[in-house]
Scaffold this motif. Structure first.
Motif, PDB file in Angstrom:
ATOM      1  N   GLU A  45      13.668   4.766 -35.491  1.00  0.00           N
ATOM      2  CA  GLU A  45      14.281   5.165 -36.747  1.00  0.00           C
ATOM      3  C   GLU A  45      13.978   4.143 -37.834  1.00  0.00           C
ATOM      4  O   GLU A  45      14.158   2.937 -37.655  1.00  0.00           O
ATOM      5  CB  GLU A  45      15.798   5.306 -36.557  1.00  0.00           C
ATOM      6  N   GLY A  46      13.489   4.626 -38.990  1.00  0.00           N
ATOM      7  CA  GLY A  46      13.286   3.772 -40.147  1.00  0.00           C
ATOM      8  C   GLY A  46      12.069   2.885 -40.093  1.00  0.00           C
ATOM      9  O   GLY A  46      11.952   1.963 -40.913  1.00  0.00           O
ATOM     10  N   ARG A  47      11.140   3.102 -39.175  1.00  0.00           N
ATOM     11  CA  ARG A  47       9.979   2.220 -39.119  1.00  0.00           C
ATOM     12  C   ARG A  47       9.084   2.463 -40.340  1.00  0.00           C
ATOM     13  O   ARG A  47       8.961   3.591 -40.829  1.00  0.00           O
ATOM     14  CB  ARG A  47       9.191   2.429 -37.830  1.00  0.00           C
ATOM     15  N   ALA A  48       8.464   1.404 -40.812  1.00  0.00           N
ATOM     16  CA  ALA A  48       7.643   1.464 -42.025  1.00  0.00           C
ATOM     17  C   ALA A  48       6.258   1.993 -41.694  1.00  0.00           C
ATOM     18  O   ALA A  48       5.755   1.828 -40.582  1.00  0.00           O
ATOM     19  CB  ALA A  48       7.544   0.074 -42.647  1.00  0.00           C
ATOM     20  N   PRO A  49       5.592   2.644 -42.646  1.00  0.00           N
ATOM     21  CA  PRO A  49       4.252   3.173 -42.393  1.00  0.00           C
ATOM     22  C   PRO A  49       3.233   2.064 -42.153  1.00  0.00           C
ATOM     23  O   PRO A  49       3.303   0.992 -42.758  1.00  0.00           O
ATOM     24  CB  PRO A  49       3.933   3.960 -43.667  1.00  0.00           C
ATOM     25  N   GLN A  50       2.283   2.366 -41.266  1.00  0.00           N
ATOM     26  CA  GLN A  50       1.223   1.412 -40.961  1.00  0.00           C
ATOM     27  C   GLN A  50      -0.061   1.717 -41.733  1.00  0.00           C
ATOM     28  O   GLN A  50      -0.940   0.854 -41.819  1.00  0.00           O
ATOM     29  CB  GLN A  50       0.909   1.444 -39.461  1.00  0.00           C
ATOM     30  N   ALA A  51      -0.181   2.909 -42.251  1.00  0.00           N
ATOM     31  CA  ALA A  51      -1.376   3.296 -42.998  1.00  0.00           C
ATOM     32  C   ALA A  51      -0.970   4.086 -44.231  1.00  0.00           C
ATOM     33  O   ALA A  51      -0.008   4.858 -44.207  1.00  0.00           O
ATOM     34  CB  ALA A  51      -2.320   4.128 -42.130  1.00  0.00           C
ATOM     35  N   LEU A  52      -1.722   3.881 -45.307  1.00  0.00           N
ATOM     36  CA  LEU A  52      -1.449   4.552 -46.579  1.00  0.00           C
ATOM     37  C   LEU A  52      -2.757   5.129 -47.112  1.00  0.00           C
ATOM     38  O   LEU A  52      -3.767   4.431 -47.191  1.00  0.00           O
ATOM     39  CB  LEU A  52      -0.864   3.570 -47.595  1.00  0.00           C
ATOM     40  N   VAL A  53      -2.726   6.413 -47.467  1.00  0.00           N
ATOM     41  CA  VAL A  53      -3.874   7.078 -48.081  1.00  0.00           C
ATOM     42  C   VAL A  53      -3.443   7.562 -49.458  1.00  0.00           C
ATOM     43  O   VAL A  53      -2.496   8.348 -49.582  1.00  0.00           O
ATOM     44  CB  VAL A  53      -4.375   8.262 -47.236  1.00  0.00           C
ATOM     45  N   VAL A  54      -4.135   7.103 -50.499  1.00  0.00           N
ATOM     46  CA  VAL A  54      -3.820   7.462 -51.879  1.00  0.00           C
ATOM     47  C   VAL A  54      -4.894   8.421 -52.380  1.00  0.00           C
ATOM     48  O   VAL A  54      -6.090   8.117 -52.305  1.00  0.00           O
ATOM     49  CB  VAL A  54      -3.745   6.222 -52.785  1.00  0.00           C
ATOM     50  N   VAL A  55      -4.466   9.570 -52.870  1.00  0.00           N
ATOM     51  CA  VAL A  55      -5.386  10.612 -53.347  1.00  0.00           C
ATOM     52  C   VAL A  55      -4.947  11.057 -54.734  1.00  0.00           C
ATOM     53  O   VAL A  55      -3.791  10.867 -55.118  1.00  0.00           O
ATOM     54  CB  VAL A  55      -5.427  11.808 -52.375  1.00  0.00           C
ATOM     55  N   PRO A  56      -5.844  11.692 -55.504  1.00  0.00           N
ATOM     56  CA  PRO A  56      -5.487  12.019 -56.895  1.00  0.00           C
ATOM     57  C   PRO A  56      -4.638  13.274 -57.069  1.00  0.00           C
ATOM     58  O   PRO A  56      -3.945  13.393 -58.076  1.00  0.00           O
ATOM     59  CB  PRO A  56      -6.860  12.198 -57.570  1.00  0.00           C
ATOM     60  N   THR A  57      -4.684  14.223 -56.140  1.00  0.00           N
ATOM     61  CA  THR A  57      -4.000  15.497 -56.355  1.00  0.00           C
ATOM     62  C   THR A  57      -3.180  15.906 -55.144  1.00  0.00           C
ATOM     63  O   THR A  57      -3.398  15.439 -54.029  1.00  0.00           O
ATOM     64  CB  THR A  57      -5.006  16.625 -56.654  1.00  0.00           C
ATOM     65  N   ARG A  58      -2.241  16.810 -55.385  1.00  0.00           N
ATOM     66  CA  ARG A  58      -1.372  17.316 -54.326  1.00  0.00           C
ATOM     67  C   ARG A  58      -2.179  18.100 -53.289  1.00  0.00           C
ATOM     68  O   ARG A  58      -1.942  17.978 -52.084  1.00  0.00           O
ATOM     69  CB  ARG A  58      -0.314  18.233 -54.927  1.00  0.00           C
ATOM     70  N   GLU A  59      -3.109  18.938 -53.792  1.00  0.00           N
ATOM     71  CA  GLU A  59      -3.896  19.747 -52.876  1.00  0.00           C
ATOM     72  C   GLU A  59      -4.716  18.885 -51.937  1.00  0.00           C
ATOM     73  O   GLU A  59      -4.826  19.175 -50.733  1.00  0.00           O
ATOM     74  CB  GLU A  59      -4.816  20.687 -53.664  1.00  0.00           C
ATOM     75  N   LEU A  60      -5.299  17.805 -52.453  1.00  0.00           N
ATOM     76  CA  LEU A  60      -6.076  16.910 -51.606  1.00  0.00           C
ATOM     77  C   LEU A  60      -5.173  16.183 -50.618  1.00  0.00           C
ATOM     78  O   LEU A  60      -5.559  15.926 -49.475  1.00  0.00           O
ATOM     79  CB  LEU A  60      -6.859  15.917 -52.461  1.00  0.00           C
ATOM     80  N   ALA A  61      -3.967  15.830 -51.044  1.00  0.00           N
ATOM     81  CA  ALA A  61      -3.023  15.179 -50.128  1.00  0.00           C
ATOM     82  C   ALA A  61      -2.725  16.087 -48.931  1.00  0.00           C
ATOM     83  O   ALA A  61      -2.704  15.634 -47.779  1.00  0.00           O
ATOM     84  CB  ALA A  61      -1.733  14.834 -50.868  1.00  0.00           C
ATOM     85  N   GLN A  62      -2.494  17.352 -49.187  1.00  0.00           N
ATOM     86  CA  GLN A  62      -2.219  18.289 -48.102  1.00  0.00           C
ATOM     87  C   GLN A  62      -3.427  18.427 -47.182  1.00  0.00           C
ATOM     88  O   GLN A  62      -3.286  18.465 -45.956  1.00  0.00           O
ATOM     89  CB  GLN A  62      -1.841  19.650 -48.679  1.00  0.00           C
ATOM     90  N   GLN A  63      -4.620  18.489 -47.778  1.00  0.00           N
ATOM     91  CA  GLN A  63      -5.818  18.671 -46.964  1.00  0.00           C
ATOM     92  C   GLN A  63      -6.082  17.459 -46.090  1.00  0.00           C
ATOM     93  O   GLN A  63      -6.402  17.574 -44.906  1.00  0.00           O
ATOM     94  CB  GLN A  63      -7.019  18.944 -47.877  1.00  0.00           C
ATOM     95  N   VAL A  64      -5.968  16.253 -46.659  1.00  0.00           N
ATOM     96  CA  VAL A  64      -6.200  15.035 -45.888  1.00  0.00           C
ATOM     97  C   VAL A  64      -5.181  14.915 -44.765  1.00  0.00           C
ATOM     98  O   VAL A  64      -5.530  14.582 -43.615  1.00  0.00           O
ATOM     99  CB  VAL A  64      -6.145  13.797 -46.814  1.00  0.00           C
ATOM    100  N   ALA A  65      -3.921  15.171 -45.063  1.00  0.00           N
ATOM    101  CA  ALA A  65      -2.885  15.087 -44.028  1.00  0.00           C
ATOM    102  C   ALA A  65      -3.160  16.071 -42.896  1.00  0.00           C
ATOM    103  O   ALA A  65      -2.960  15.755 -41.715  1.00  0.00           O
ATOM    104  CB  ALA A  65      -1.508  15.342 -44.642  1.00  0.00           C
ATOM    105  N   GLU A  66      -3.626  17.268 -43.237  1.00  0.00           N
ATOM    106  CA  GLU A  66      -3.922  18.264 -42.206  1.00  0.00           C
ATOM    107  C   GLU A  66      -5.072  17.795 -41.313  1.00  0.00           C
ATOM    108  O   GLU A  66      -5.028  17.962 -40.096  1.00  0.00           O
ATOM    109  CB  GLU A  66      -4.275  19.594 -42.870  1.00  0.00           C
ATOM    110  N   ASP A  67      -6.107  17.198 -41.907  1.00  0.00           N
ATOM    111  CA  ASP A  67      -7.223  16.677 -41.102  1.00  0.00           C
ATOM    112  C   ASP A  67      -6.761  15.536 -40.195  1.00  0.00           C
ATOM    113  O   ASP A  67      -7.202  15.430 -39.035  1.00  0.00           O
ATOM    114  CB  ASP A  67      -8.349  16.198 -42.014  1.00  0.00           C
TER     115      ASP A  67
END
Length: 501
Positions: free
Chosen positions: A93-115
């Motif tokens: 519970e409450g563990r911090a993220p180990q990886a961060l991916v920054v993208v320019p748009t919402r659609e790309l965020a969804q696509q990257v997360a799905e991959d």
């Protein structure tokens, strides 16, 4: 942050052996198995070049044309470095993220997360998306429950970081995807604030289709001796994808919608994205295509996030096969089997042109890009043509009836700009119901008109009684008297009976 000297090493693409697999590149078995389950067994060139270097923890600048598979090039290393709980074990519970991916748009965020989810199905990792246009509460709850990988857009990431909900102190891998687009959208200050919040010791990967000056400056400031990997086919010297066949026509503004409608009936035409310069044009063109019998939807910034997601979902599921989009809304659309891209209006510059036509010809597939240039846009197009070393300095004047237009795009002879639709049968649709209702209303109106013309439906004796009553002592009151069968009723009947008695 103190500027760090960067040593850039250019790596040209070498021919990838056909038998090479992800396991040969050092990818862990759970990730290899997860990719195999999805039918992904052979790495693309950018992946074959990136993975051996990225898996060592080195900083990387990845440069490749859009649609060449960059996501797994950085996604596999960050998943392999992430340490998740054992299979079946409860997440902390409450563990911090180990990886961060920054993208320019919402659609790309969804696509990257799905991959990333596709590649991590054999591991117990939590991957969430963070972007604007949605309520804070679900995203805050997901972060508080503990996550391993966060994929998000700069604005919302900073909002949650400012609220002290998003922790960045445990991030060991940071990725900045489509860096040139983030700069175009004005996210450079936000990206710098995010980088300043990350730990000093981390792996940083920056991926971009082009490398303008600000991107190089960003890399030199925040990366430690990065390796610059450029995936370039030795036989491909163009600045656009070689799998995309490009056509450019000088077209009249009043004829372009007809040209699009006929092109949509070309042989082999599948999912199609049409780019417009303005939201109003996107709405108008989508509405006109629907009226012509096609399944089309607009996609632009005036639509809320739920409407944009529904439009993209319908497009991915083939419920809609034509998407009319503006540039900002369509950034990050990653759908492999888009066969045609149409520039309904000339792009503003060469980067926009590359971005638009990069929506087709992805992941090794072929595609067709069609660009319509108005007479007023010819100076702008010549600049794009020169910057990209294209061979369309003087596009042919083309109309919806031009033979070369039909021949180039394999449009069947005799095709018109409207699909044939079955004529509705009376009584089986809403229009027929409406027509029946209209007839009913006309009948009612006629009845009311007859009633008014005949004195409100009163009998001759009633009208006579009224006239008689008006001539007597009750004239000032002008009361309406009740009659039945021509005989007065009620109080009027009693008074007249009294006089008679």
């Amino acid at each position: 942050m103190t500027e760090i000297a960067a040593e850039t090493i250019d790596v040209d693409e070498v021919e990838t052996p056909p038998e090479q697999t992800f396991a040969d590149l050092g990818v862990a078995e759970p990730i290899v198995a997860a990719l195999a389950d999805s039918g992904i067994t052979t790495p693309f060139p950018i992946q074959a070049l990136t993975l051996p270097v990225a898996l060592t923890g080195a900083d990387i600048i990845g440069q490749a044309k859009t649609g060449t598979g960059k996501t797994l090039g950085f996604g596999i290393p960050l998943l392999q470095r992430a340490v998740g709980p054992d299979e079946g074990a409860a997440r902390i519970e409450g563990r911090a993220p180990q990886a961060l991916v920054v993208v320019p748009t919402r659609e790309l965020a969804q696509q990257v997360a799905e991959d990333l989810r596709t590649a991590s199905t054999k591991r117990n990792l939590s991957i969430i998306t963070i972007y604007g246009g949605k309520d804070f509460d679900p995203q805050i709850a997901a972060l508080k429950s503990g996550v391993d990988v966060v994929v998000g857009t700069p604005g919302r990431l900073l909002d949650l970081y400012g609220r002290r909900v998003l922790r960045l102190d445990s991030v060991n891998t940071a990725v900045f995807d489509e860096a040139d687009e983030m700069l175009d959208l004005g996210f450079l200050p936000d990206v710098e604030r995010i980088v300043d919040a990350l730990p000093a010791h981390r792996q940083t990967m920056l991926f971009s289709a082009t490398m303008p000056g600000p991107v190089i400056s960003l890399a030199r400031r925040y990366m430690n001796r990065p390796t610059h990997i450029r995936a370039q086919d030795p036989d491909d010297h163009t600045k656009t994808a070689k799998n995309t066949t490009q056509y450019v026509y000088r077209a009249h503004a009043m004829d372009k919608s007809e040209m699009v409608a006929r092109m949509l009936q070309a042989e082999g035409r599948g999912r199609t994205i049409i780019f417009a310069r303005t939201k109003r044009t996107a709405d108008r063109l989508a509405e006109e295509l629907v009226d012509r019998g096609f399944t089309a939807r607009p996609l632009h910034g005036d639509l809320n996030q739920q409407m944009r997601e529904r439009a993209l979902k319908a497009f991915r599921e083939n419920k809609v096969d034509v998407l009319v989009a503006t540039d900002v809304a369509a950034r990050g659309i990653d759908i492999d089997d888009v066969t045609h891209v149409v520039n309904y209006q000339c792009p503003d510059d060469e980067k926009t042109y590359v971005h638009r036509i990069g929506r087709t010809g992805r992941a090794g597939q072929s595609g067709i890009a069609v660009t319509f240039v108005d007479w007023d846009d010819m100076p702008r197009w010549r600049l794009i043509n020169k910057a990209l070393d294209l061979d369309f300095d003087e596009p042919a004047e083309t109309y919806s009836t031009s033979p070369h237009f039909f021949e180039d795009l394999r449009i069947p002879a005799g095709t018109k700009g409207r699909l044939r639709r079955r004529r509705p049968v009376a009584g089986q649709d809403g229009d027929a119901e409406a027509s029946r209702g209209g007839r009913g209303r006309r009948r009612s109106g006629e009845g009311r008109g007859d009633s008014r013309r005949s004195g409100g439906g009163r009998t001759d004796s009633e009208r006579a009684s009224t006239r008689d009553g008006g001539a007597g002592e009750d004239r000032p009151r002008r009361r309406r008297r009740r009659t039945r069968g021509g005989k007065p009723q009620g109080r009027a009947s009693r008074s007249e009976g009294g006089r008679e008695g």
